[in-house]
Design a protein around this motif. Structure first.
Motif, PDB file in Angstrom:
ATOM      1  N   SER A 297       0.801  -1.220   0.000  1.00 55.80           N
ATOM      2  CA  SER A 297       0.000   0.000   0.000  1.00 55.80           C
ATOM      3  C   SER A 297       0.833   1.269   0.000  1.00 55.80           C
ATOM      4  O   SER A 297       0.316   2.351  -0.280  1.00 55.80           O
ATOM      5  CB  SER A 297      -0.938   0.008   1.217  1.00 55.80           C
TER       6      SER A 297
ATOM      7  N   ARG B 196      -7.096  -0.612   2.092  1.00 52.65           N
ATOM      8  CA  ARG B 196      -7.616  -0.929   0.762  1.00 52.65           C
ATOM      9  C   ARG B 196      -7.520   0.250  -0.196  1.00 52.65           C
ATOM     10  O   ARG B 196      -7.204   0.079  -1.371  1.00 52.65           O
ATOM     11  CB  ARG B 196      -9.060  -1.423   0.846  1.00 52.65           C
TER      12      ARG B 196
ATOM     13  N   GLU C 147      -5.651   0.142  -3.755  1.00 54.63           N
ATOM     14  CA  GLU C 147      -6.295   0.420  -5.039  1.00 54.63           C
ATOM     15  C   GLU C 147      -5.442   1.362  -5.880  1.00 54.63           C
ATOM     16  O   GLU C 147      -5.353   1.213  -7.102  1.00 54.63           O
ATOM     17  CB  GLU C 147      -7.690   1.020  -4.816  1.00 54.63           C
TER      18      GLU C 147
ATOM     19  N   VAL D  82      -6.195  -7.081  -5.412  1.00 59.68           N
ATOM     20  CA  VAL D  82      -6.125  -6.409  -4.118  1.00 59.68           C
ATOM     21  C   VAL D  82      -6.638  -7.343  -3.028  1.00 59.68           C
ATOM     22  O   VAL D  82      -7.760  -7.869  -3.127  1.00 59.68           O
ATOM     23  CB  VAL D  82      -6.945  -5.102  -4.138  1.00 59.68           C
TER      24      VAL D  82
ATOM     25  N   ASP E 282      -6.981  -7.015   0.987  1.00 54.55           N
ATOM     26  CA  ASP E 282      -6.794  -6.179   2.169  1.00 54.55           C
ATOM     27  C   ASP E 282      -7.008  -7.013   3.438  1.00 54.55           C
ATOM     28  O   ASP E 282      -8.129  -7.323   3.807  1.00 54.55           O
ATOM     29  CB  ASP E 282      -7.712  -4.952   2.141  1.00 54.55           C
TER      30      ASP E 282
END
Length: 256
Positions: free
Chosen positions: A12, A37, A41, A56, A58
Motif C-alpha cells: 500500500s 484498501r 487500489e 487487491v 486487504d
C-alpha cells in the motif's frame, strides 16, 4: 517470464508499493497485500498501467488466518504463485526501556510471524513453481541500538528465518533471500521527520540532512532502489543466489 504471479505484502505504500509496480514489468500478475484498501487500489492502478494484472487483498497479516486467505485468494484468481515478497511490517522505534509488551508483540506478529505464516502457506505452490521468496529485514539487524531495540531484534530474526527457509528450499527448489535496507525516504519516514523537526527547533530540510550525516552516508535511499534489488532477486538472473542477506544501505554498516 510467462504466466507468472507474484505476491507483494506491504504493497500500500513505501518499498512495498514501489516493488509491486516494479514487478509489473516482469510478472503477468501481482497480488497486492496490506491493510489499507484505498492505498492498495492506488497501487493496483499503477501496476495495471505498468502492464500487469493486479489483485487487491486487504488483510492484516498479524491475524493468523490472513496468510491462508492471501494464498487461497491468489491461487483461486491466478492459479499459481511464482514469487513471494514479504515487505509488510513497520515496527515502532521505541527505546529498549520504554517499549511495552503490546508493542513488542505487535511487531513480532506482523513482521516476523506474518512473513513466516505466509511463506509456509505459499510454500506448496512455490515448490510446484520452483519459485522465489524475499523477506525484508533492515540493517538494524546488524546495528543493534537501544533506541531501536525491537526493530533490530525482529530484523535479525527475519534474517535467521530466511536462512532456515533457504535451507529447506535447496531440497524443494525454492529460492529464499533477505534484504537489509538502510534508511529509505518513504512516506512514513517523511512524516516522522515532519513531526521530529519542530521538537528539535529544526526545519524539515535540516532534519532530513541530519540523519544521513550522523549515519555517515551521502543521502537517504529511495524506495525504487530497493524495489530494483527485489526484482533482481526474483529474476532468473539471480537464481543461484539463495540464503543470502543483502545489505543496501548507502554504506551505513562499516563492518566487513
Amino acid at each position: 517470464m510467462s504466466q507468472s504471479v507474484a505476491i507483494v505484502t506491504g504493497a500500500s505504500q513505501g518499498i512495498g508499493q514501489s516493488t509491486a509496480v516494479r514487478l509489473a514489468r516482469d510478472f503477468d500478475s501481482v497480488a497486492l497485500v496490506a491493510r489499507n484498501r484505498a492505498n492498495l487500489e492506488r497501487t493496483a492502478t499503477a501496476v495495471n498501467a505498468a502492464g500487469a494484472e493486479s489483485l487487491v487483498i486487504d488483510v492484516d497479516l498479524a491475524d493468523p488466518a490472513a496468510a491462508r486467505t492471501v494464498v487461497d485468494t491468489t491461487l483461486t484468481t491466478f492459479g499459481r504463485i511464482d514469487a513471494l515478497l514479504n515487505i509488510a511490517g513497520a515496527v515502532p522505534q521505541v527505546d529498549l526501556f520504554d517499549m511495552s509488551d503490546e508493542q513488542w508483540d505487535h511487531g513480532l506478529a506482523l513482521k516476523l510471524h506474518g512473513a513466516r505464516r505466509l511463506t509456509v502457506a505459499a510454500w506448496p505452490a512455490l515448490k510446484e513453481a520452483k519459485g522465489s521468496v524475499v523477506l525484508i529485514s533492515g540493517n538494524t539487524a546488524v546495528l543493534p541500538k537501544a533506541p531501536y531495540a525491537a526493530v533490530g531484534t525482529i530484523n535479525a530474526a527475519i534474517v535467521a528465518l530466511a536462512k532456515a527457509f533457504a535451507d529447506r528450499g535447496i531440497t524443494d527448489g525454492v529460492q529464499v533471500n533477505s534484504v537489509l535496507p538502510g534508511p529509505v525516504m518513504t512516506g512514513r519516514r517523511r512524516s516522522q521527520l515532519e513531526s521530529w523537526a519542530p521538537l528539535h527547533d529544526m526545519t524539515v530540510e535540516e532534519a532530513t540532512a541530519k540523519f544521513p550525516q550522523e549515519a555517515g552516508i551521502a543521502r537517504y535511499g529511495e524506495p525504487d532502489e530497493i524495489a530494483n534489488l527485489m526484482a533482481f532477486l526474483v529474476s532468473p538472473t539471480a537464481r543461484w543466489m539463495t540464503g543470502s542477506a543483502l545489505r543496501m544501505d548507502g554504506g551505513e554498516v562499516k563492518s566487513v
